[in-house]
Design an enzyme around this catalytic site. Structure first.
Site, mmCIF file in Angstrom:
data_model
loop_
_atom_site.group_PDB
_atom_site.id
_atom_site.type_symbol
_atom_site.label_atom_id
_atom_site.label_comp_id
_atom_site.label_asym_id
_atom_site.label_seq_id
_atom_site.Cartn_x
_atom_site.Cartn_y
_atom_site.Cartn_z
ATOM 1 N N ASN A 32 -12.905 -31.693 -62.621
ATOM 2 C CA ASN A 32 -13.603 -32.743 -61.675
ATOM 3 C C ASN A 32 -13.843 -34.035 -62.517
ATOM 4 O O ASN A 32 -14.745 -34.807 -62.214
ATOM 5 C CB ASN A 32 -15.050 -32.091 -61.664
ATOM 6 C CG ASN A 32 -15.649 -31.904 -63.279
ATOM 7 O OD1 ASN A 32 -15.212 -32.094 -64.183
ATOM 8 N ND2 ASN A 32 -17.172 -31.092 -63.130
ATOM 9 N N ALA A 75 -14.965 -26.174 -68.988
ATOM 10 C CA ALA A 75 -16.322 -25.952 -69.559
ATOM 11 C C ALA A 75 -16.809 -27.142 -70.543
ATOM 12 O O ALA A 75 -15.940 -28.017 -70.857
ATOM 13 C CB ALA A 75 -16.134 -24.665 -70.480
ATOM 14 N N TYR A 141 -24.298 -22.422 -76.139
ATOM 15 C CA TYR A 141 -22.863 -22.440 -75.834
ATOM 16 C C TYR A 141 -21.910 -21.300 -76.017
ATOM 17 O O TYR A 141 -21.369 -20.488 -75.273
ATOM 18 C CB TYR A 141 -22.141 -23.416 -76.884
ATOM 19 C CG TYR A 141 -20.544 -23.452 -76.798
ATOM 20 C CD1 TYR A 141 -19.877 -23.926 -75.495
ATOM 21 C CD2 TYR A 141 -19.827 -23.199 -77.720
ATOM 22 C CE1 TYR A 141 -18.507 -23.614 -75.450
ATOM 23 C CE2 TYR A 141 -18.422 -23.078 -77.781
ATOM 24 C CZ TYR A 141 -17.572 -23.425 -76.701
ATOM 25 O OH TYR A 141 -16.419 -23.445 -76.381
ATOM 26 N N ARG A 281 -25.254 -29.209 -91.371
ATOM 27 C CA ARG A 281 -25.549 -29.151 -89.752
ATOM 28 C C ARG A 281 -26.082 -28.166 -89.535
ATOM 29 O O ARG A 281 -25.622 -26.971 -89.540
ATOM 30 C CB ARG A 281 -24.201 -29.747 -89.305
ATOM 31 C CG ARG A 281 -24.457 -30.163 -87.987
ATOM 32 C CD ARG A 281 -23.090 -30.364 -87.199
ATOM 33 N NE ARG A 281 -21.988 -29.535 -87.163
ATOM 34 C CZ ARG A 281 -20.780 -29.706 -86.615
ATOM 35 N NH1 ARG A 281 -20.284 -30.715 -86.278
ATOM 36 N NH2 ARG A 281 -19.743 -28.988 -86.635
HETATM 37 N N1 UFG Z 1 -17.841 -30.935 -90.506
HETATM 38 C C1 UFG Z 1 -18.303 -31.778 -91.333
HETATM 39 N N2 UFG Z 1 -18.259 -33.286 -91.050
HETATM 40 C C2 UFG Z 1 -17.885 -33.977 -89.856
HETATM 41 C C3 UFG Z 1 -17.566 -32.858 -88.907
HETATM 42 C C4 UFG Z 1 -17.513 -31.454 -89.293
HETATM 43 O O1 UFG Z 1 -18.369 -31.602 -92.624
HETATM 44 O O2 UFG Z 1 -18.185 -34.950 -89.759
HETATM 45 C C5 UFG Z 1 -17.703 -29.688 -90.856
HETATM 46 C C6 UFG Z 1 -18.547 -28.816 -90.025
HETATM 47 O O3 UFG Z 1 -19.988 -28.607 -90.693
HETATM 48 C C7 UFG Z 1 -17.748 -27.465 -90.016
HETATM 49 C C8 UFG Z 1 -16.376 -27.930 -90.105
HETATM 50 O O4 UFG Z 1 -16.277 -29.271 -90.643
HETATM 51 O O5 UFG Z 1 -17.994 -26.784 -91.293
HETATM 52 C C9 UFG Z 1 -15.877 -27.815 -88.721
HETATM 53 O O6 UFG Z 1 -16.499 -28.607 -87.614
HETATM 54 P P1 UFG Z 1 -16.152 -28.598 -86.100
HETATM 55 O O7 UFG Z 1 -17.163 -29.718 -85.750
HETATM 56 O O8 UFG Z 1 -14.854 -29.242 -86.307
HETATM 57 O O9 UFG Z 1 -15.694 -27.228 -85.661
HETATM 58 P P2 UFG Z 1 -17.020 -26.277 -85.529
HETATM 59 O O10 UFG Z 1 -16.472 -25.057 -86.469
HETATM 60 O O11 UFG Z 1 -18.228 -26.550 -85.756
HETATM 61 O O12 UFG Z 1 -16.645 -25.710 -84.052
HETATM 62 C C10 UFG Z 1 -15.881 -24.860 -83.591
HETATM 63 C C11 UFG Z 1 -15.358 -25.472 -82.100
HETATM 64 C C12 UFG Z 1 -16.569 -24.882 -81.326
HETATM 65 C C13 UFG Z 1 -17.212 -23.639 -81.467
HETATM 66 C C14 UFG Z 1 -17.382 -23.359 -82.989
HETATM 67 C C15 UFG Z 1 -17.868 -22.074 -83.272
HETATM 68 O O13 UFG Z 1 -15.099 -26.506 -82.071
HETATM 69 O O14 UFG Z 1 -16.135 -25.208 -79.927
HETATM 70 O O15 UFG Z 1 -16.315 -23.544 -83.679
HETATM 71 O O16 UFG Z 1 -18.467 -21.907 -84.628
HETATM 72 F F1 UFG Z 1 -18.308 -23.297 -81.008
#
Ligand code: UFG
Length: 331
Positions: A32, A75, A141, A281
């Site tokens: 979309n 999604a 999510y 976070r």
């Molecule tokens: N992180 C930092 N600094 C940043 C960004 C991320 O320290 O600027 C850390 C986060 O705290 C986390 C790790 O890097 O520990 C990875 O973070 P991401 O945001 O890259 O990915 P996530 O693990 O949070 O998210 C992923 C997927 C989501 C899913 C999630 C499930 O991208 O779609 O895993 O936990 F929902």
């Protein structure tokens, strides 16, 4: 095989379209364009601009293109946004999947590969995460995807000719080896793109979210899987979907890297960039990594591009040449 790819203009969907072409299938791209980039599609791939919640139009598209299988990526995928706007996530992700199932049912399409997530597991106490690990999401999510999985199981139970695979992704990273397509999220929150944007001067610094986790170096551990490995798994799984199949697989490489390790590897690829420490976070589990051996046993898929340095290099090839993402192409 004629394969409808929903969310085909997103990061993962666009890589899936190219992978399907390479494997000799006929992808039909649907999006979309609320967050996707039409520029990411190769020339010649049929494109349907449609919201999957428009069940009638979706059913027409399935018929018109004689769809045999659907890969469903459409999604929203920001954990933080889902906490602030849960109804948007249940509407787009869960109701979107319901509408898709209604259209498949009406037209008689019998194969679906579904983009699920490790966020459906929440914060498991033991690692690695197996497919049988209890699913207890900690944010909307994760719930929006778990509800979708539930619908797939219930629908499949009522329809013996239907087959699906729900693939639970860990942290998807990297970009296509030839640098042609990449990752372009607004806003960008994922660790590796944030690092690369900092190097490009688009951000001042990378903030490490929490250094007091119960892990070896105090920072969070994640399982990073290359996007090209991930989409190859979809194509391989689609090929083995027999009527009645209700498959669930983790997609990861089976080992974790801490935030500090990722920062160090990235430095060895792109040089210095500014890093500082910040608070945790909210909602970040300390450690998530997969046991991805089930898909290897059943389907023979195993991640090939597991070198974290090469993963970051492939992302850098894209970011370096597209600092403004697809907008750099005049979009
Ligand atoms: N992180 C930092 N600094 C940043 C960004 C991320 O320290 O600027 C850390 C986060 O705290 C986390 C790790 O890097 O520990 C990875 O973070 P991401 O945001 O890259 O990915 P996530 O693990 O949070 O998210 C992923 C997927 C989501 C899913 C999630 C499930 O991208 O779609 O895993 O936990 F929902």
């Amino acid at each position: 095989m004629n394969v409808l790819v929903t969310g085909a203009c997103g990061y993962i969907g666009s890589h899936a379209v190219r992978c399907l072409l390479k494997a000799g299938h006929r992808p039909i791209a649907l999006d979309n364009l609320s967050r996707g980039h039409h520029e990411s599609l190769p020339a010649g791939v049929p494109f349907v601009k449609l919201d999957i919640r428009d069940t009638d139009a979706l059913a027409d598209a399935l018929k018109q293109h004689s769809i045999e299988c659907v890969m469903h990526f459409a999604a929203f995928a920001y954990v933080g946004e889902s906490v602030e706007q849960p109804l948007v996530y249940y509407d787009n992700n869960t109701r979107g999947t319901l509408s898709l199932l209604q259209a498949l049912d009406r037209v008689g399409v019998r194969r679906l590969v579904f983009s699920s997530t490790c966020a459906t597991y929440g914060e498991p106490e033991t690692m690695p995460i197996h497919e049988q690990t209890a699913q207890q999401p900690i944010n909307p999510y994760g719930w929006s995807k778990l509800f979708s999985e539930r619908m797939l199981f219930d629908y499949a139970a009522s329809k013996p000719t239907f087959a699906f695979a729900a693939l639970r992704y860990f942290n998807v990273a990297g970009c296509s080896a030839d640098g042609a397509i990449g990752e372009d999220h607004h806003p960008e929150t994922h660790l590796i793109p944030v690092i690369l944007q900092t190097k490009l001067g688009l951000r001042e610094k990378v903030t490490i979210f929490g250094e007091d986790y119960p892990t070896d170096d105090g920072t969070c551990v994640r399982d990073y899987i290359h996007v090209e490995d991930l989409v190859e798994a979809h194509v391989q799984v689609a090929a083995v979907l027999e009527p009645g199949a209700k498959l669930v697989y983790n997609l990861g490489i089976g080992r974790g890297y801490s935030v500090k390790q990722i920062v160090e590897v990235a430095r060895s690829v792109i040089g210095e960039f500014r890093v500082d420490s910040g608070p945790r976070r909210p909602g970040d589990p300390p450690k998530l990594y997969a046991d991805a051996s089930k898909i290897e046993r059943d389907v023979g898929w195993v991640a090939q591009r597991t070198d974290i340095r090469a993963m970051i290099e492939s992302a850098w090839r894209w970011f370096e040449h597209h600092p403004r993402g697809y907008a750099a192409r005049g979009a």
